[in-house]
Motif scaffolding. Structure first.
Motif, mmCIF file in Angstrom:
data_model
loop_
_atom_site.group_PDB
_atom_site.id
_atom_site.type_symbol
_atom_site.label_atom_id
_atom_site.label_comp_id
_atom_site.label_asym_id
_atom_site.label_seq_id
_atom_site.Cartn_x
_atom_site.Cartn_y
_atom_site.Cartn_z
ATOM 1 N N GLY A 1 38.334 -32.325 33.449
ATOM 2 C CA GLY A 1 38.066 -31.100 34.202
ATOM 3 C C GLY A 1 38.809 -30.996 35.526
ATOM 4 N N LEU A 2 40.034 -31.509 35.569
ATOM 5 C CA LEU A 2 40.856 -31.272 36.774
ATOM 6 C C LEU A 2 41.235 -29.794 36.782
ATOM 7 C CD1 LEU A 2 43.286 -34.334 36.856
ATOM 8 C CD2 LEU A 2 41.117 -34.029 38.029
ATOM 9 N N PHE A 3 41.220 -29.176 37.974
ATOM 10 C CA PHE A 3 41.553 -27.759 38.050
ATOM 11 C C PHE A 3 43.072 -27.590 37.991
ATOM 12 C CE2 PHE A 3 37.553 -28.133 40.635
ATOM 13 C CZ PHE A 3 36.735 -27.731 39.599
ATOM 14 N N PRO A 4 43.584 -26.937 36.943
ATOM 15 C CA PRO A 4 45.037 -26.917 36.741
ATOM 16 C C PRO A 4 45.784 -26.130 37.821
ATOM 17 C CG PRO A 4 43.925 -25.557 35.093
ATOM 18 C CD PRO A 4 42.861 -26.263 35.857
ATOM 19 N N ASN A 5 45.062 -25.262 38.541
ATOM 20 C CA ASN A 5 45.718 -24.457 39.572
ATOM 21 C C ASN A 5 45.800 -25.169 40.908
ATOM 22 O OD1 ASN A 5 42.811 -24.146 39.429
ATOM 23 N ND2 ASN A 5 42.987 -22.661 41.057
ATOM 24 N N LYS A 6 45.177 -26.362 40.989
ATOM 25 C CA LYS A 6 45.198 -27.102 42.256
ATOM 26 C C LYS A 6 46.057 -28.357 42.116
ATOM 27 C CE LYS A 6 40.497 -25.819 43.704
ATOM 28 N NZ LYS A 6 40.503 -25.474 45.129
ATOM 29 N N ASN B 1 42.683 -31.291 44.232
ATOM 30 C CA ASN B 1 41.641 -31.638 43.270
ATOM 31 C C ASN B 1 40.746 -32.739 43.816
ATOM 32 O OD1 ASN B 1 41.270 -30.527 40.428
ATOM 33 N ND2 ASN B 1 43.495 -30.508 40.597
ATOM 34 N N VAL C 1 38.227 -31.564 46.548
ATOM 35 C CA VAL C 1 37.366 -30.401 46.304
ATOM 36 C C VAL C 1 36.048 -30.506 47.070
ATOM 37 C CG1 VAL C 1 35.915 -29.276 44.565
ATOM 38 C CG2 VAL C 1 38.323 -29.634 44.100
ATOM 39 N N VAL C 2 35.333 -31.613 46.898
ATOM 40 C CA VAL C 2 34.020 -31.718 47.545
ATOM 41 C C VAL C 2 34.151 -31.842 49.068
ATOM 42 C CG1 VAL C 2 31.834 -32.981 47.634
ATOM 43 C CG2 VAL C 2 32.973 -32.620 45.447
ATOM 44 N N TYR D 1 50.818 -31.261 39.974
ATOM 45 C CA TYR D 1 49.730 -30.549 39.317
ATOM 46 C C TYR D 1 49.240 -31.380 38.126
ATOM 47 C CZ TYR D 1 50.640 -26.488 42.185
ATOM 48 O OH TYR D 1 50.760 -25.655 43.244
ATOM 49 N N LYS E 1 48.927 -30.930 35.026
ATOM 50 C CA LYS E 1 49.700 -30.944 33.772
ATOM 51 C C LYS E 1 50.899 -31.892 33.874
ATOM 52 C CE LYS E 1 52.934 -27.552 35.194
ATOM 53 N NZ LYS E 1 53.724 -26.399 35.106
ATOM 54 N N GLU E 2 51.244 -32.297 35.091
ATOM 55 C CA GLU E 2 52.380 -33.214 35.251
ATOM 56 C C GLU E 2 51.946 -34.690 35.204
ATOM 57 O OE1 GLU E 2 55.121 -30.504 38.178
ATOM 58 O OE2 GLU E 2 53.296 -31.363 38.981
ATOM 59 N N ARG F 1 38.302 -38.348 42.269
ATOM 60 C CA ARG F 1 37.818 -37.066 42.795
ATOM 61 C C ARG F 1 36.312 -37.148 43.039
ATOM 62 N NH1 ARG F 1 38.287 -31.428 39.460
ATOM 63 N NH2 ARG F 1 37.003 -32.583 37.976
#
Lengths: 220, 372
Positions: B89-94, B99, B102-103, B136, B138-139, B152
């Protein structure tokens, strides 16, 4: 040849009409984004609500624009806006709802449930989850809906010339009534070029708004 | 510390109410890992999600460090609990850095400090911050994504972590590596962790306590060793499998099982002494050491020799030794593979500290309860 002479001789007028045309579309789609995106997000909470809203939005789009303009004359006349700029903007707002609501709804519903769970589990409020995760992920699809709305309504606005809204449709309506192919072709060509140009500009905006993490690498 | 008291969750389904979690009580001391284990649909994930109130209990209470979770705002509560899910559940846009933070960002911590912390955490799992902070998701490879998912959850330094099959999505080789890495981190961090798994081997490896679930009920809550030695009922026994004795091997260190009272031979001892030592011990081999106490060979009972032969001339080379820090699984594997019924156990300096025989392995498993 005549047509080209007419165009070059009336560049100022074409620009004026084009500006008026763009102003109608942008003001209306701008308002439509403010209404349709929240509606699209809200209806992801309920399948039943989504079905009803998308059904009405689809019906809206089947009403021929010329009929919609005709209907608005008696409705808006009592407040003094039966014809002209205002009914044109209202028509475009109505036509824009479907593509924007539907794309927003689809994009938000398709956000990976695991990401939503991670966001909630880490302590994001609903609003933070939308702003940080769901909307950024949905942006490409929402922008595609907005582009569809804009291109479609550049065509609708051309017809709004018949209710005195101005814009590039003026050339077309005059060309028809005066049997003047020069004005007719000028209007048609400039409406098409305007649609293509604005779509390209919005595509660029879409790319700028989309996170780099979401772009598929075409070359490795 | 996490305490569940009579926790119950009833889901109303079209087929009538289903008790997904049924009167579960358990207490996990601070700094320990508790693995919730059971077949799918047994209520382990539901139990976990009630702790950070992703699912509200029907009845029962949950206390974290003495505080009733019902009395805490769910959003504040979740920010104080690390959360790792199976799908990562890593946010792909961050980016990786965003990531991880986040908290801390939700808590409004200073950006510079949180980014420095992200870099620190990346280093902790062997990822170069300079290369990865700006990437990101995806990389990243699957294993790298999993590591980022775990750090995280650690970013805001929560005392408690919930992990829902956190290593389930990786290939077996990388899973072992990440499990070891995580256990090393846990040695230093001492988080209180609830860990959902359906993999018994993973549970035995990771857990201080294992909670076995079946259709919403807690069947047994015990340390892995006690669980494997004394299954509470036939369900637990069949869930653990008939090879549970082998699984326990991993839980015992060589130092705990080896024989320390034995006679080692020297190379210049006469063969006669070798024979005496062998006879007294009753073992098929005796170990020969050099002047530094390092095992150099083993003397077999059937070695034929003249009266004045030295042990050193008759001994065969040692084919394998085992570190006293290793677990019995490795030791037994080595005994089998090298056909060494007497395995020399050595310390870091390679000095002989004890010997391991098949009998001593069996005895140490039998005495597991006594060691608790």
């Amino acid at each position: 040849m005549d047509i080209i002479w007419f165009m070059t001789g009336n560049l100022g007028l074409i620009g004026e009409h084009a500006l008026r045309h763009v102003s109608i579309v942008f003001v209306a789609v701008g308002i439509a984004v403010v209404t349709a995106v929240p509606i699209g997000i809200a209806i992801t909470q309920s399948k039943a609500a989504a079905d009803v809203v998308l059904y009405f939005a689809s019906m809206m789009i089947t009403v021929p624009s010329i009929a919609l303009f005709g209907l608005m004359i008696p409705l808006l006349s009592p407040i003094g806006y039966g014809i002209g700029y205002v009914p044109a903007v209202i028509a475009v707002i109505l036509y824009s709802q479907l593509p924007i609501i539907r794309n927003t709804y689809t994009a938000i519903s398709n956000v990976d449930p695991a990401l939503r769970e991670a966001a909630v589990g880490m302590g994001m409020s609903t609003f933070q989850r939308l702003r940080q995760v769901e909307i950024p992920l949905a942006i490409p699809v929402i922008m595609t809906g907005i582009r569809t709305a804009v291109v479609m309504n550049i065509g609708v606005t051309a017809i709004a010339a018949y209710i005195g809204a101005g814009g590039l449709g003026t050339f077309i309506s005059r060309g028809i009534s005066q049997s003047d192919p020069r004005q007719l072709v000028t209007g048609a060509v400039s409406v098409s070029l305007l649609a293509i140009a604005i779509d390209l500009i919005l595509l660029l905006v879409q790319k700028l708004l989309t996170s780099k993490g979401l772009v598929e690498e075409s070359r490795q | 510390m996490i305490r569940l008291e009579h926790l119950t969750k009833v889901f109303n389904t079209p087929n009538g109410p289903v008790r997904a979690v049924d009167d579960v009580s358990l207490e996990l001391p601070e700094g320990e890992i508790c693995v919730l284990l059971g077949p799918s649909g047994c209520g382990k994930t539901t139990s976990m999600k009630m702790i950070n109130r992703l699912i509200e209990p029907t009845s029962g209470k949950i206390y974290i460090n003495g505080r009733d979770t019902d009395a805490t705002d769910p959003i504040q509560l979740r920010r104080s609990i690390g959360y790792v899910i199976q799908q990562i559940g890593l946010f792909p846009n961050k980016t990786v850095a965003d990531n991880i933070c986040v908290v801390p960002d939700l808590l409004g911590w200073d950006r510079k400090k949180t980014r420095a912390r992200a870099a620190e955490l990346l280093e902790l799992v062997g990822m170069d911050p300079a290369a990865f902070m700006g990437r990101y998701p995806k990389e990243l490879s699957g294993g790298q994504q999993q590591r980022v998912g775990v750090i995280r959850a650690l970013a805001a330094d929560p005392p408690v972590m919930l992990m829902d099959e956190p290593f389930g999505a990786i290939d077996p080789i990388n899973r072992e590596v990440i499990q070891d890495e995580f256990l090393r981190m846990q040695q230093a961090l001492r988080k209180t962790i609830i860990f959902v798994s359906h993999d018994l081997d993973e549970a035995v490896k990771m857990a201080d306590k294992i909670a076995i679930f079946r259709s919403g009920r807690l069947e047994q809550f015990a340390s892995p060793d006690r669980l494997l030695a004394n299954p509470a009922n036939s369900f637990v026994e069949s869930f653990l499998g008939s090879d549970r004795a082998l699984k326990r091997l991993r839980l015992v260190r060589v130092a705990e099982a080896m024989l320390t009272e034995f006679d080692a031979l020297r190379g210049d001892d006469p063969h006669a002494r070798g024979k005496v030592v062998l006879e007294e011990s009753g073992l098929p081999f005796a170990i020969v050491v050099d002047e530094n106490g390092r095992p150099t060979g083993c003397l077999a009972g059937n070695a034929e020799a003249g009266v004045d032969a030295k042990v050193g001339d008759l001994a065969r080379p040692v084919r394998a030794t085992i570190s006293t820090d290793a677990d019995l699984r490795l030791a037994v594997a080595s005994m089998f593979a090298q056909d060494m019924p007497v395995l020399p156990c050595v310390d870091d300096g390679g000095r002989l500290k004890g010997i391991l025989t098949y009998r001593s392995v069996v005895k140490s498993l039998a005495s597991a309860e006594a060691r608790e």
